[in-house]
Design an enzyme around this catalytic site. Structure first.
Site, mmCIF file in Angstrom:
data_model
loop_
_atom_site.group_PDB
_atom_site.id
_atom_site.type_symbol
_atom_site.label_atom_id
_atom_site.label_comp_id
_atom_site.label_asym_id
_atom_site.label_seq_id
_atom_site.Cartn_x
_atom_site.Cartn_y
_atom_site.Cartn_z
ATOM 1 N N THR A 17 5.868 -57.404 -78.012
ATOM 2 C CA THR A 17 6.940 -56.790 -78.814
ATOM 3 C C THR A 17 7.653 -55.667 -78.055
ATOM 4 O O THR A 17 8.666 -55.157 -78.513
ATOM 5 C CB THR A 17 6.388 -56.225 -80.141
ATOM 6 O OG1 THR A 17 5.290 -55.357 -79.833
ATOM 7 C CG2 THR A 17 5.908 -57.333 -81.055
ATOM 8 N N GLY A 18 7.147 -55.285 -76.881
ATOM 9 C CA GLY A 18 7.811 -54.254 -76.070
ATOM 10 C C GLY A 18 8.988 -54.856 -75.300
ATOM 11 O O GLY A 18 9.155 -56.076 -75.254
ATOM 12 N N GLU A 20 9.783 -55.100 -71.988
ATOM 13 C CA GLU A 20 9.421 -55.971 -70.868
ATOM 14 C C GLU A 20 8.713 -57.231 -71.363
ATOM 15 O O GLU A 20 9.006 -58.341 -70.934
ATOM 16 C CB GLU A 20 8.465 -55.244 -69.915
ATOM 17 C CG GLU A 20 9.054 -54.047 -69.247
ATOM 18 C CD GLU A 20 9.853 -54.440 -68.027
ATOM 19 O OE1 GLU A 20 9.327 -55.163 -67.173
ATOM 20 O OE2 GLU A 20 11.020 -54.030 -67.948
ATOM 21 N N LYS A 43 0.952 -55.176 -84.937
ATOM 22 C CA LYS A 43 2.122 -56.059 -85.085
ATOM 23 C C LYS A 43 1.725 -57.470 -85.505
ATOM 24 O O LYS A 43 2.547 -58.387 -85.455
ATOM 25 C CB LYS A 43 2.920 -56.110 -83.770
ATOM 26 C CG LYS A 43 3.423 -54.749 -83.273
ATOM 27 C CD LYS A 43 4.606 -54.250 -84.085
ATOM 28 C CE LYS A 43 4.941 -52.806 -83.803
ATOM 29 N NZ LYS A 43 5.812 -52.618 -82.644
ATOM 30 N N ILE A 96 0.599 -57.197 -65.110
ATOM 31 C CA ILE A 96 1.855 -56.922 -64.407
ATOM 32 C C ILE A 96 2.073 -55.418 -64.251
ATOM 33 O O ILE A 96 2.697 -54.973 -63.297
ATOM 34 C CB ILE A 96 3.047 -57.530 -65.200
ATOM 35 C CG1 ILE A 96 2.799 -59.019 -65.496
ATOM 36 C CG2 ILE A 96 4.361 -57.319 -64.473
ATOM 37 C CD1 ILE A 96 2.582 -59.865 -64.277
ATOM 38 N N THR A 97 1.571 -54.633 -65.173
ATOM 39 C CA THR A 97 1.817 -53.188 -65.237
ATOM 40 C C THR A 97 1.667 -52.472 -63.903
ATOM 41 O O THR A 97 0.665 -52.655 -63.201
ATOM 42 C CB THR A 97 0.837 -52.550 -66.251
ATOM 43 O OG1 THR A 97 0.884 -53.300 -67.454
ATOM 44 C CG2 THR A 97 1.191 -51.098 -66.509
ATOM 45 N N GLU A 98 2.672 -51.632 -63.598
ATOM 46 C CA GLU A 98 2.647 -50.804 -62.397
ATOM 47 C C GLU A 98 2.260 -49.387 -62.790
ATOM 48 O O GLU A 98 2.673 -48.917 -63.850
ATOM 49 C CB GLU A 98 4.056 -50.812 -61.780
ATOM 50 C CG GLU A 98 4.195 -49.948 -60.552
ATOM 51 C CD GLU A 98 5.598 -50.019 -59.932
ATOM 52 O OE1 GLU A 98 6.438 -50.774 -60.444
ATOM 53 O OE2 GLU A 98 5.815 -49.304 -58.952
ATOM 54 N N TYR A 159 9.097 -63.196 -52.894
ATOM 55 C CA TYR A 159 10.348 -63.893 -53.194
ATOM 56 C C TYR A 159 11.079 -64.229 -51.894
ATOM 57 O O TYR A 159 11.638 -65.316 -51.725
ATOM 58 C CB TYR A 159 11.273 -63.043 -54.076
ATOM 59 C CG TYR A 159 10.639 -62.421 -55.295
ATOM 60 C CD1 TYR A 159 9.467 -62.937 -55.838
ATOM 61 C CD2 TYR A 159 11.209 -61.323 -55.920
ATOM 62 C CE1 TYR A 159 8.880 -62.356 -56.957
ATOM 63 C CE2 TYR A 159 10.637 -60.742 -57.037
ATOM 64 C CZ TYR A 159 9.462 -61.251 -57.543
ATOM 65 O OH TYR A 159 8.896 -60.663 -58.633
ATOM 66 N N GLU A 209 0.192 -56.184 -45.911
ATOM 67 C CA GLU A 209 0.905 -54.970 -45.519
ATOM 68 C C GLU A 209 -0.099 -53.932 -45.044
ATOM 69 O O GLU A 209 -1.315 -54.136 -45.158
ATOM 70 C CB GLU A 209 1.756 -54.442 -46.679
ATOM 71 C CG GLU A 209 0.943 -54.053 -47.895
ATOM 72 C CD GLU A 209 1.810 -53.680 -49.104
ATOM 73 O OE1 GLU A 209 2.927 -54.199 -49.213
ATOM 74 O OE2 GLU A 209 1.344 -52.884 -49.920
ATOM 75 N N HIS A 247 3.479 -47.892 -52.286
ATOM 76 C CA HIS A 247 2.165 -48.115 -52.886
ATOM 77 C C HIS A 247 1.176 -47.033 -52.485
ATOM 78 O O HIS A 247 1.144 -46.604 -51.344
ATOM 79 C CB HIS A 247 1.560 -49.432 -52.407
ATOM 80 C CG HIS A 247 2.349 -50.622 -52.794
ATOM 81 N ND1 HIS A 247 2.196 -51.818 -52.152
ATOM 82 C CD2 HIS A 247 3.287 -50.815 -53.728
ATOM 83 C CE1 HIS A 247 3.006 -52.694 -52.694
ATOM 84 N NE2 HIS A 247 3.686 -52.114 -53.650
#
Lengths: 289, 382
Positions: A17-18, A20, A43, A96-98, A159, A209, A247
């Site tokens: 419901t947010g 994102e 919710k 997914i959260t950063e 990507y 990396e 990061h």
């Protein structure tokens, strides 16, 4: 074929419901992902994109027979949301959260060692099996079904490399964005094992990396276990020592391991073809197929 | 976020770790008054966040008021490795017989906190770690339980700390762990932890880095962050805008989305013979204003001769980026530095239609964009 997710995967979206969560749930559904429920405390009973929302992941998984969860929950509450997924019937959680505090992730990491649920992420773009399902925020249109497995610590670099492959008509079995945080669930070694054991993956791309020693560990694993040809890329060759490049994990300690060069050397020694540019990575993959 | 020594000492002292008495001063007179109050000898220590302050002349031990005045005068206003010193800590000098090291950090390889003890304190501990790793005893901690007292004792006895102070050192280590845990530390260190001639232990230095991602639940610590302590103006501006930004030595300005892709863009600039001027990650889902701010940042760097924009949209949308670039550039009579734009991914076609191509050069691929930007920089340079 694929690893971890396909068109049978039944997905719960935590935080649907947010802003994102809602947007990307819609994108996932549009891509063909089998999104069967949302989970947001308080919710329960609502619907988003025609999908029923439950108060808990447990309810969502039981009622809708879900087996995977994608977490779009703000950083302050994200670790709790991951704990909830790990303590529910789903067997795959994609976070997914950063920006989740590292100490929260250390506690999640401890819990992971006690359960069978697999975690991908956090701070990652998710996982996609082209043409079947995507769990996360990856732009579906650049992917194409095929026989190359891809694992990467960086979303946008994923990507880039995928587009270099797809432009040449080289498709992917599955792409896994493992995330760039210091503490993550599924890592390079786990992903490489999945691709090595997948009969439909004929070549693997691994994008790493600077920072940490995960790439060096992956190189040792490739040497021991992986027969599938691997092409690699390491971002951050020009990063100055001691500077933080985005990061938290991307810190070069000055000398020794963790630098781009030590990772490139370790991968080369393990027989991985490391490209200087994403285009060169695609060249290597083309030569394998 | 890194605390200053005086801030970290206060946090450590509040948690019950013994520290020398000290006062912060920003004028010579205040420093001398503080020294008189504390009683000689005192140490006068520059409060800037650079390593090797002592060797660079930023720490002086003084025995009387004249020496204190001279030292404070020399240190206040000096440049330590490029950072202006505007405050000193005046601190009771500790009469020590031994120096230890204690620290707590996250072992990312193990995914667990680790507490460390060494009897080789008072030196560059990173060098010790490299040359003689066994000289540092490491004790991993289960983050869901915290550190048990036996773990602190085990580490301290294993490290060979002298028996009569071992319990006190173990107590300091456990307090340090609890503090690190409660305050969302990234690293917490005491080097040196001094053993005095009276067989007491005192934290003569204090290092505390806080996990930036956890500042939302550490309001007291977040308040300690101050930009006034010198540093790079552009980096301060980047903080204000909320960018991940690192200034580098070259002349090709780089703006992109996602740390991995931006680093790759830097690497390609280098690969094609150019020199990156900066790392600037606009992050995920950037709106037009953020893009405008990013261009403002890079244009403000006088070393920049050319700019490359490399966006591969996932969560970020090409049309928003194009709008931001237009907004930033349309205000100029003459564009300050040539800009090359490469847009791919989400809404790149919409972005291409919106983008004012009179103001920028468009390239389709990452490789072409970088090569063009490097060529532009070379032209300006000549």
């Amino acid at each position: 074929m694929s690893v971890l997710v396909d068109d049978d995967t039944r997905v719960v979206v935590q935080g649907i419901t947010g802003g994102e969560g809602k947007f990307h749930a819609g994108q996932m559904i549009e891509y063909g992902t089998n999104v069967v429920a949302g989970a947001v405390p308080g919710k329960g009973g609502q619907e988003v994109h025609g999908v029923p929302v439950y108060d808990t992941v447990d309810q969502a998984a039981r009622e809708e027979d879900a087996d995977a969860s994608v977490v779009f929950v703000p950083p302050a509450f994200a670790a709790d949301a991951i704990f909830e997924a790990l303590d529910s019937p789903v067997d795959l959680a994609v976070a997914i959260t950063e920006g989740i505090p590292t100490q929260d992730m250390a506690r999640v990491n401890k819990r992971l060692s006690e359960v069978d649920t697999r975690l991908i992420g956090p701070n990652c773009p998710g996982i996609i099996t082209p043409g079947e399902a995507k769990l996360g925020i990856l732009p579906g249109n650049i992917f194409e079904a095929g026989n190359v497995g891809l694992v990467s610590r960086s979303g946008t670099l994923t990507y880039q490399v995928v587009s270099n492959l797809t432009e040449r008509g080289i498709g992917q079995t599955t792409a896994i964005g493992i995330g760039g945080d210091p503490i993550i669930g599924t890592d390079f070694v786990d992903s490489l094992r999945l691709f090595e054991d997948d009969p439909d993956t004929d070549a693997i791309v691994m994008c790493g990396e600077i920072g940490g020693e995960d790439e060096e560990e992956a190189a040792a694993f490739i040497d021991d276990y992986v027969d599938t040809p691997v092409a690699g890329f390491i971002a951050g060759r020009t990063a100055p020592p001691g500077k933080r490049m985005g990061h938290a994990g991307a810190i070069v300690s000055g000398s020794g391991s963790g630098t781009a060069q030590s990772k490139i050397d370790a991968l080369n020694d393990a027989g991985v073809s490391v490209g200087d540019t994403p285009e060169e990575v695609a060249d290597h993959i083309e030569s394998f197929l | 976020m890194k605390l200053h020594e005086y801030q970290a000492k206060q946090v450590f002292a509040d948690a019950g770790i013994p520290t020398p008495s000290s006062t912060l001063a920003d004028t010579v007179d205040d420093a001398v008054a503080a020294a008189e109050e504390i009683g000689y000898p005192v140490a006068i220590k520059a409060q800037v966040q650079v390593g090797g302050r002592g060797k660079a002349g930023g720490i002086k031990l003084v025995d009387d008021a004249d020496e204190a005045r001279e030292a404070a005068d020399a240190i206040l206003g000096m440049d330590l490795k490029g950072i202006h010193v505007d405050r000193v800590l005046v601190e009771e000098a500790v009469d020590f017989v031994n120096e230890l090291y204690v620290g707590v950090t996250m072992d990312r390889g193990e995914g667990k906190p680790v507490a460390m003890v060494s009897t080789r304190g008072g030196v560059n501990i990173e060098e010790v770690a490299e040359e003689d790793p066994d000289a540092i005893v490491r004790e991993h901690v289960d983050p869901s339980f915290g550190m048990h007292p036996y773990q602190a004792r085990r580490a301290v006895y294993e490290a060979g700390v002298e028996r009569d102070v071992a319990r006190d050192v173990a107590s300091v280590l456990q307090t340090l762990y609890t503090l690190w845990d409660d305050r969302d530390g990234a690293d917490a260190e005491i080097n040196p932890l001094m053993v005095t001639s009276d067989r007491e232990v005192v934290a003569a230095d204090a290092v505390m880095n806080i996990d930036e991602d956890a500042l939302f639940r550490q309001p007291e610590l977040a308040e300690m962050e101050d930009d006034a302590a010198g540093g790079d103006d552009l980096e301060a501006k980047a903080d204000e805008y909320g960018f991940d930004y690192v200034r580098l030595e070259g002349n090709v300005g780089i703006i992109g989305n996602g740390a991995g892709l931006v680093m790759t863009t830097l690497d390609l600039v280098d690969h094609y013979g150019g020199e990156p001027a900066n790392f600037l990650d606009i992050g995920g889902g950037a709106k037009a204003e953020r893009v405008t701010n990013a261009l403002d940042m890079v244009f403000s760097d006088e070393n920049v001769d050319s700019v490359v924009f490399n966006i591969f949209g996932g969560i970020t949308r090409g049309d928003e980026v194009a709008r931001g670039i237009n907004e930033a550039l349309e205000g100029f009579d003459e564009i300050p530095k040539p800009v090359v734009v490469r847009l791919a991914g989400t809404n790149w076609e919409e972005g291409m239609e919106i983008l004012n191509k009179d103001l920028v050069t468009v390239e389709q691929t990452l490789e072409d964009a970088v090569q063009r930007a490097v060529a532009n920089a070379e032209e300006v340079d000549q």
